[in-house]
Write a protein that holds these residues in place. Sequence first.
Motif, PDB file in Angstrom:
ATOM      1  N   ARG A 201      -4.223 -28.867  39.155  1.00  0.00           N
ATOM      2  CA  ARG A 201      -4.984 -28.938  37.900  1.00  0.00           C
ATOM      3  C   ARG A 201      -6.043 -27.842  37.839  1.00  0.00           C
ATOM      4  O   ARG A 201      -6.277 -27.262  36.773  1.00  0.00           O
ATOM      5  CB  ARG A 201      -5.669 -30.299  37.786  1.00  0.00           C
TER       6      ARG A 201
ATOM      7  N   GLY B 111      -8.124 -16.987  32.502  1.00  0.00           N
ATOM      8  CA  GLY B 111      -7.054 -16.025  32.224  1.00  0.00           C
ATOM      9  C   GLY B 111      -6.862 -15.796  30.736  1.00  0.00           C
ATOM     10  O   GLY B 111      -7.098 -14.699  30.217  1.00  0.00           O
ATOM     11  N   ASP B 112      -6.458 -16.845  30.023  1.00  0.00           N
ATOM     12  CA  ASP B 112      -6.125 -16.695  28.604  1.00  0.00           C
ATOM     13  C   ASP B 112      -7.359 -16.477  27.739  1.00  0.00           C
ATOM     14  O   ASP B 112      -7.427 -15.520  26.975  1.00  0.00           O
ATOM     15  CB  ASP B 112      -5.376 -17.945  28.117  1.00  0.00           C
TER      16      ASP B 112
ATOM     17  N   ILE C  22      -5.889 -24.926  39.261  1.00  0.00           N
ATOM     18  CA  ILE C  22      -5.209 -23.650  38.976  1.00  0.00           C
ATOM     19  C   ILE C  22      -4.912 -23.550  37.473  1.00  0.00           C
ATOM     20  O   ILE C  22      -5.156 -22.529  36.839  1.00  0.00           O
ATOM     21  CB  ILE C  22      -3.896 -23.522  39.786  1.00  0.00           C
ATOM     22  N   GLY C  23      -4.394 -24.649  36.914  1.00  0.00           N
ATOM     23  CA  GLY C  23      -4.071 -24.680  35.481  1.00  0.00           C
ATOM     24  C   GLY C  23      -5.293 -24.390  34.629  1.00  0.00           C
ATOM     25  O   GLY C  23      -5.247 -23.550  33.716  1.00  0.00           O
ATOM     26  N   THR C  24      -6.391 -25.063  34.924  1.00  0.00           N
ATOM     27  CA  THR C  24      -7.620 -24.862  34.140  1.00  0.00           C
ATOM     28  C   THR C  24      -8.131 -23.433  34.306  1.00  0.00           C
ATOM     29  O   THR C  24      -8.545 -22.799  33.332  1.00  0.00           O
ATOM     30  CB  THR C  24      -8.713 -25.851  34.600  1.00  0.00           C
TER      31      THR C  24
ATOM     32  N   ILE D  19      -7.573 -12.401  28.687  1.00  0.00           N
ATOM     33  CA  ILE D  19      -6.553 -11.832  27.788  1.00  0.00           C
ATOM     34  C   ILE D  19      -7.045 -11.799  26.331  1.00  0.00           C
ATOM     35  O   ILE D  19      -6.991 -10.769  25.676  1.00  0.00           O
ATOM     36  CB  ILE D  19      -5.217 -12.602  27.911  1.00  0.00           C
ATOM     37  N   ASP D  20      -7.544 -12.950  25.854  1.00  0.00           N
ATOM     38  CA  ASP D  20      -8.012 -12.988  24.465  1.00  0.00           C
ATOM     39  C   ASP D  20      -9.304 -12.198  24.283  1.00  0.00           C
ATOM     40  O   ASP D  20      -9.475 -11.487  23.301  1.00  0.00           O
ATOM     41  CB  ASP D  20      -8.223 -14.435  24.012  1.00  0.00           C
TER      42      ASP D  20
ATOM     43  N   PRO E  84      -6.856  -9.313  21.766  1.00  0.00           N
ATOM     44  CA  PRO E  84      -7.003  -9.376  20.306  1.00  0.00           C
ATOM     45  C   PRO E  84      -8.445  -9.615  19.828  1.00  0.00           C
ATOM     46  O   PRO E  84      -8.914  -8.921  18.930  1.00  0.00           O
ATOM     47  CB  PRO E  84      -6.092 -10.528  19.894  1.00  0.00           C
ATOM     48  N   ASP E  85      -9.130 -10.593  20.451  1.00  0.00           N
ATOM     49  CA  ASP E  85     -10.496 -10.890  19.982  1.00  0.00           C
ATOM     50  C   ASP E  85     -11.434  -9.732  20.283  1.00  0.00           C
ATOM     51  O   ASP E  85     -12.308  -9.398  19.477  1.00  0.00           O
ATOM     52  CB  ASP E  85     -11.024 -12.167  20.648  1.00  0.00           C
TER      53      ASP E  85
ATOM     54  N   LEU F   3      -6.402 -20.673  35.090  1.00  0.00           N
ATOM     55  CA  LEU F   3      -5.556 -19.701  34.380  1.00  0.00           C
ATOM     56  C   LEU F   3      -5.762 -19.783  32.868  1.00  0.00           C
ATOM     57  O   LEU F   3      -5.750 -18.771  32.165  1.00  0.00           O
ATOM     58  CB  LEU F   3      -4.080 -19.931  34.721  1.00  0.00           C
ATOM     59  N   TRP F   4      -5.962 -20.998  32.378  1.00  0.00           N
ATOM     60  CA  TRP F   4      -6.145 -21.197  30.931  1.00  0.00           C
ATOM     61  C   TRP F   4      -7.492 -20.623  30.471  1.00  0.00           C
ATOM     62  O   TRP F   4      -7.547 -19.762  29.600  1.00  0.00           O
ATOM     63  CB  TRP F   4      -6.036 -22.694  30.621  1.00  0.00           C
TER      64      TRP F   4
END
Lengths: 492, 69
Positions: B6, B16-17, B8-10, B21-22, B26-27, B12-13
């Motif tokens: 969990r 990471g995202d 790792i998921g949090t 990345i955002d 784009p942002d 990366l989200w």
Amino acid sequence: MNFPILSFLTFFPLVGVIFILLRRGSDEVVERSSKNISILVSIINFIVSLFLWSKFDPAIAGFQFVEETQWIKNFVSYKMGVDGISIFLVLLTTFISPLCIFASINSLKKRIKEFLIAILIMQTFMIGVFCALDLFLFFLFFEGGLIPMFLIIGIWGGERRVYSALKFFLYTFLGSIFMLIAIIAIYWNMNTLDLVKLMESKIPENLQYWMWLGFFISLAVKLPMWPFHTWLPDAHVEAPTPGSVILAAILLKISGYGFIRFSLGLFPIASHYFANFVFVLSVIAIIYASFVALMQTDMKKLIAYSSVAHMGYVTIGIFSFTKQGLDGAIFQMISHGLISSSLFLCVGVLYDRVHSRLIQDYSGVVNIMPKFALVFIFSSLANVGLPGTSGFVGEFLTLIGAFKVNYIVSILAATGIILSAAYSLWLCKRVVFGEFKVNNHGEKLLDLDATEIVVLFMLMILTILFGVYPNLILEPISSSVDLVVKNMGAIK
Amino acid sequence: LLKALRSIGTFLWQRGDVKTIDAYGPDGVAKVVKNLSDRASSVQSGYLYHYATVILIGVILIISFLIII
């Protein structure tokens, strides 16, 4: 002269649009006739596409039902045709479109006429994109599809619809610019944009690398591949249910198709050169998106991330250049189209009743909605890749194909299946099982109505049918896939 | 193990995202474009003598360029 069946399939939805626009009368009358016309048009189109399938000769590897006429003198020809790779994507489009129309009639409350017009125009662009045999024509349909989708998200979307619609549009549009530049460069170097001629005449090696990259950026954004994927969860969350279905089932498949048709078809040397690069991005996409999906609190976002992971298998299969890999990639695209549609429609069913997509707002739904629970659990298991469902065949074949060329990629990608089991089953556990509890409007939670049952069960039946008897797809695509594999093998 | 998965998921989200990345993708690009447009629009002051100065500088630059070339 033969009947131009592909042009008919492509433009017949526009005839429906004209009829809808010509309807006059009270709002109620116009809305009712808009629904009837769009249902009729989309069902006729589906029947015609079945006829196309019945006349399709699986033994021929090349293009069939070819229509050609000059459009812009010495520059663009209007050339359409289908082969084993594209025919099932056309069928998927004509099958999903009426389901979307049924779903929108059920769930949408405002500007239904305009929404149905957008869906029908979208259908034209999507069928066109899979049939176009001229690069310019392909690009026209490819880009044209952005406009109705932008409107669908921006007008009928949720609270952050404007942000999501703009992000979707600008992101994918920016990617497409690179494809446009590549198309222009191809024209000046090869003096034609005819796909068949370009496939026959080899594009010079030094040019291939740049052209491959131009197409890759555009297709990678639209697939989407990591790290170009962040527009997809936003777009899905804000899009209305039918919009999400079209996005997941059809729009994402254009890129998979594009990779096979253009990256492998036109730039085979560059495809070999960049294959490991694609493998790395795909494996990251599968593992990364699966982990992120695990922690989502919004059901639609979870399915969106799951889509990113599942499309990773498609690119792995394609760039393995093996028959199994390519078979698996095409199968996976069809399968994901059915399964993700079913999952988004399921979330739509809950959202229509309770107006929440948050996982924490639901628990023990099976107690009140047993039929819904059956479909939701089935679709989740198919999404995991349960044997007997189409999800299994697609993932299994892509992994076999990848194993042949790079077993590490195959092993890493296989971990995604375990992660997909984790997030899908955890989602089911939280939403479907446990003690019944629904925050806000829980009293409105009714089981599936007749339309929802028909739509969802049709998707379920096909998921099982293709899972049990995959040759329904694998046999007709065989010759065309063999040709691609042969061409790629010749380069090696 | 579940806790680790969990986390790792949090990570990366959110890291990471959302924050990488955002924020830089784009942002971030949208923010830069907005900043540049704001600055560019502030040049349009509406004062005639501002515009006249810019025209004068432009004319001097063009003439210098032509003389040097």
